[in-house]
Design a protein around this motif. Structure first.
Motif, PDB file in Angstrom:
ATOM      1  N   TYR A   1       6.026  -2.533   0.664  1.00  0.00           N
ATOM      2  CA  TYR A   1       7.159  -1.873   1.308  1.00  0.00           C
ATOM      3  C   TYR A   1       6.887  -1.811   2.805  1.00  0.00           C
ATOM      4  O   TYR A   1       5.867  -1.282   3.252  1.00  0.00           O
TER       5      TYR A   1
ATOM      6  N   LEU B   1       9.365   5.850  -1.963  1.00  0.00           N
ATOM      7  CA  LEU B   1       8.220   5.143  -2.542  1.00  0.00           C
ATOM      8  C   LEU B   1       8.061   5.498  -4.013  1.00  0.00           C
ATOM      9  O   LEU B   1       7.757   4.627  -4.846  1.00  0.00           O
TER      10      LEU B   1
ATOM     11  N   TYR C   1       2.580   0.676   0.878  1.00  0.00           N
ATOM     12  CA  TYR C   1       3.302   0.999   2.110  1.00  0.00           C
ATOM     13  C   TYR C   1       2.473   0.471   3.274  1.00  0.00           C
ATOM     14  O   TYR C   1       1.381   0.971   3.557  1.00  0.00           O
TER      15      TYR C   1
END
Length: 313
Positions: A19, A36, A49
């Protein structure tokens, strides 16, 4: 910096989804955390992330280098960590919106290896795919992001962009801040639409102290097709989902990006072509264009479901 979010019941077959945040258009910490979690749960995947650097002190190509370095780390330390048990490397997806969508597109188009671990699926929302064409975006129009309150830019020296109002004028100001020279945003790694065609303008000369401070009008030129992936490159375009918002200034870029992706898949990608949204990772429907009125958590849940389905195909 990378942060991992695991699903409730991970397994050796659990895919990995990278992400990429929106850059200097930050979400609130609570919304970011919820997103998330939503992605991890709906995709049943490990979410990485990847917080790349992007500021006036870290302009392009710094975020490109950070994302590629982070990807290499994920391949080495996460995707291949299961090879000791004689299992195939984890399948990898990537997603992001706005600047994160631009970087996710770049990663998907350049790391989609056919015969080794690579990006198998990508979902991009309102991606900035062509920094060279911001003058063509027209009047200021907001991008609707459901449930996202305005938040302060990460860096005070950046143009005043809130989560709710990246418009043509503010994007042009952002480009001036984040690119040291015009040639930097003519790089396909920064403007991934340019993997598939040439830019519609000439690269403007860098400003000089003696030049007129008013912005110059870009010199238009005819666009030409570019082949991607290149012949014998070992790349195979992944399944891709492109989401655009009806009233967004970036809608045209997203639609053209999906069209050229679909054309490239049909001609060079081993079958398939451009089509409407369809679950699964078969040849048909490998490129999917979605029109939205707004982008909220329900839409991100759909993105997670789609990514999880494709990565397990």
């Amino acid at each position: 910096m990378a942060t991992l979010s695991h699903p409730p019941s991970p397994s050796p077959q659990t895919p990995i989804i990278i992400y990429l945040p929106r850059g200097p258009l930050p979400l609130t910490p609570q919304i970011q955390s919820n997103r998330l979690y939503t992605l991890s749960l709906s995709a049943n995947a490990t979410i990485v992330y990847l917080n790349y650097r992007l500021s006036p002190h870290h302009p392009y190509p710094t975020p490109i280098h950070d994302v590629l370095a982070g990807y290499d780390w994920i391949i080495k330390h996460l995707a291949h960590s299961r090879t000791t048990s004689h299992l195939s490397p984890a399948k990898i997806g990537v997603c992001g919106e706005l600047i994160g969508g631009s970087l996710a597109s770049m990663l998907a188009l350049t790391e989609c290896h056919a015969h080794k671990a690579g990006v198998s699926a990508a979902a991009v929302i309102n991606p900035i795919t062509d920094w060279t064409a911001l003058e063509d975006l027209g009047p200021a129009t907001t991008i609707h992001l459901a449930g996202v309150p305005p938040s302060k830019p990460e860096h005070a020296s950046l143009p005043s962009l809130t989560s709710l109002s990246p418009n043509a004028h503010s994007l042009l100001s952002l480009r001036k801040t984040l690119f040291l020279t015009p040639s930097a945003y003519f790089d396909p790694f920064a403007s991934p639409l340019l993997f598939f065609r040439t830019p519609s303008t000439e690269i403007p000369p860098p400003p000089s102290p003696s030049s007129d401070p008013s912005p110059s009008i870009p010199t238009k030129k005819r666009r030409s097709h570019r082949r991607h992936p290149p012949l014998n490159s070992g790349l195979r375009l992944p399944s891709m989902r492109v989401e655009v918002v009806r009233e967004s200034v970036l809608r045209g870029q997203g639609e053209e990006f999906a069209e050229l992706l679909g054309r490239s898949v049909g001609v060079y990608g081993g079958g398939g072509g451009y089509g409407d949204f369809g679950a699964g990772g078969g040849e048909e429907g490998r490129v999917n264009l979605m029109m939205r009125e707004e982008v909220g958590e329900e839409e991100w849940e759909e993105v997670g479901i789609w990514l999880g389905g494709v990565l397990r195909f």
